[in-house]
Design an enzyme around this catalytic site. Structure first.
Site, PDB file in Angstrom:
ATOM      1  N   LYS A 196       0.447  -1.242   0.289  1.00  0.00           N
ATOM      2  CA  LYS A 196       0.210  -0.087  -0.562  1.00  0.00           C
ATOM      3  C   LYS A 196       0.756   1.781   0.451  1.00  0.00           C
ATOM      4  CE  LYS A 196      -3.504   2.427   3.141  1.00  0.00           C
ATOM      5  NZ  LYS A 196      -4.368   2.103   3.789  1.00  0.00           N
ATOM      6  N   LYS A 250      -1.344  -1.339  -4.200  1.00  0.00           N
ATOM      7  CA  LYS A 250      -2.960  -0.877  -3.984  1.00  0.00           C
ATOM      8  C   LYS A 250      -1.996   0.843  -3.565  1.00  0.00           C
ATOM      9  CE  LYS A 250      -5.555   1.684  -0.854  1.00  0.00           C
ATOM     10  NZ  LYS A 250      -6.305   1.597   1.047  1.00  0.00           N
TER      11      LYS A 250
HETATM   12  C1  PBG Z   1      -6.759   3.352   5.665  1.00  0.00           C
HETATM   13  C2  PBG Z   1      -7.415   3.053   4.684  1.00  0.00           C
HETATM   14  C3  PBG Z   1      -7.219   4.329   3.035  1.00  0.00           C
HETATM   15  C4  PBG Z   1      -7.940   3.360   2.185  1.00  0.00           C
HETATM   16  C5  PBG Z   1      -8.399   2.542   2.288  1.00  0.00           C
HETATM   17  N1  PBG Z   1      -8.028   1.574   3.520  1.00  0.00           N
HETATM   18  C6  PBG Z   1      -7.270   5.063   3.325  1.00  0.00           C
HETATM   19  C7  PBG Z   1      -5.270   6.265   3.250  1.00  0.00           C
HETATM   20  O1  PBG Z   1      -4.788   5.315   3.930  1.00  0.00           O
HETATM   21  O2  PBG Z   1      -5.462   7.184   3.995  1.00  0.00           O
HETATM   22  C8  PBG Z   1      -8.212   4.460   0.339  1.00  0.00           C
HETATM   23  C9  PBG Z   1      -9.446   4.007   0.123  1.00  0.00           C
HETATM   24  C10 PBG Z   1      -9.420   4.420  -0.897  1.00  0.00           C
HETATM   25  O3  PBG Z   1      -8.623   5.663  -1.386  1.00  0.00           O
HETATM   26  O4  PBG Z   1     -10.106   4.106  -2.326  1.00  0.00           O
HETATM   27  N2  PBG Z   1      -8.089   2.609   6.530  1.00  0.00           N
END
Ligand code: PBG
Length: 326
Positions: A196, A250
């Site tokens: 991520k 991601k």
């Molecule tokens: C954190 C989380 C995020 C997303 C999913 N889980 C946000 C982040 O890391 O700031 C982002 C998902 C998206 O942008 O569609 N709980």
């Protein structure tokens, strides 16, 4: 060589093109991210994610019914609580909004859907970070994974078939696997947000869940640096070694090289999350008449599959499943 070789021969008709297509895209390849909010009585539109809502438990059930009708069988749930605290205790409260919604979905749909719960603390913490914040402002890794373990058990108890840790703490998958196993949830699946990246594409999501990092910090101390490719493999291997059943990349479109690497190097299923900013960009350009948003959405989701993803988490799930059916 030309003129013997003429690749255009295989592109002459739609039937031919379909016959030789290397990649497929179908409703069952999608997982729909969904938001459920505590303390609201009507679903609330999310302006930066057109077509998406903070749901009530009742409207969430309606939405899942609509997804099932068009062939989407995976949902990923995010809770939006009314109150937050320093450690994000709403995340593991058995009566926290995510757990209430998970129970409602499990009771209505059972194993007809694959019920996934995002596992993180940022929606529940007053400071907006994904874990416990130390006095110097950094996130305490080891204290945080102990809390993630509690969240995982609460989510499994509420009926999640899959928990999806998204906090990018070291050791989170192992801590969660241990806790689930000790609580008897040996069949609960861990979908690890393995790679991520600290991305600018999460903006609309943060609106959707009402998360803001107080003081204007960022997540670069725990999410991955987008200059790095090989590091993703290191992260994903560590997650698999700790018990991850599925790994995720991601965001999706800017990281297809990473999807491809993980698909080639690992034996576990790989998925990718086409995130909020990716959806919002396509929607915004479409609304302006600059692109055909349906065509672009299908092209992007197909590209994610082509790169090696077994399935795609996408805000387009319902809309594009409907198109593919047609
Ligand atoms: C954190 C989380 C995020 C997303 C999913 N889980 C946000 C982040 O890391 O700031 C982002 C998902 C998206 O942008 O569609 N709980």
């Amino acid at each position: 060589m030309f003129p013997t070789e003429r690749p255009r021969r295989l592109r002459r008709t739609p039937a031919l093109r379909r016959l030789v297509a290397e990649t497929t895209l179908a409703p069952h390849d999608f997982v729909a991210p969904l938001f459920v909010a505590e303390g609201i009585f009507e679903p609330r539109a999310i302006s930066s994610l057109p077509g998406h809502f903070q749901h009530t438990v009742a409207s969430l059930r309606d939405e899942v019914r609509a997804l099932v009708r068009v062939g989407v069988r995976g949902v990923l749930l995010f809770g939006v609580p009314t109150t937050k605290d320093e450690v994000g205790s709403g995340a593991w409260d058995p009566n926290g909004i995510a757990q209430v919604a998970l129970r409602a979905l499990r009771d209505e749909f059972g194993d007809d859907i694959v019920l996934m719960a995002d596992l993180c603390l940022d929606e529940y913490t007053s400071h907006g970070h994904c874990g416990v914040v130390l006095p110097d402002g950094t996130v305490d890794n080891d204290a945080t994974i102990a809390l993630y373990a509690q969240v995982a058990v609460a989510q499994a108890q509420a009926g999640a078939a899959v928990v999806a840790p998204s906090g990018m703490m070291d050791g989170q998958v192992g801590a969660i696997r241990d806790a689930l196993d000790q609580a008897g949830f040996t069949d609960t699946i861990i979908l690890a947000y393995a790679a991520k990246y600290a991305s600018g594409l999460y903006g609309p999501f943060r609106d959707a869940v009402g998360v803001e990092i107080v003081g204007g910090g960022d997540r670069k101390g725990y999410q991955q640096d987008y200059r790095n490719r090989r590091e993703a493999l290191r992260e994903a291997r560590a997650d698999v070694a700790q018990g991850a059943d599925i790994v995720m990349v991601k965001p999706a479109m800017s990281y297809l090289d990473v999807v491809s690497d993980l698909h080639d190097a690992l034996e576990v299923p790989v998925c990718a999350y086409h995130v909020s900013g990716e959806y919002a960009m396509v929607k915004a350009a479409g609304a302006n008449g600059w692109i055909d948003e349906t065509a672009v959405a299908i092209e992007q989701l197909t590209a994610v599959r082509r790169a090696g993803a077994d399935f795609v988490l996408t805000y387009f799930a319902r809309e594009i499943a409907t198109e593919l059916d047609a």
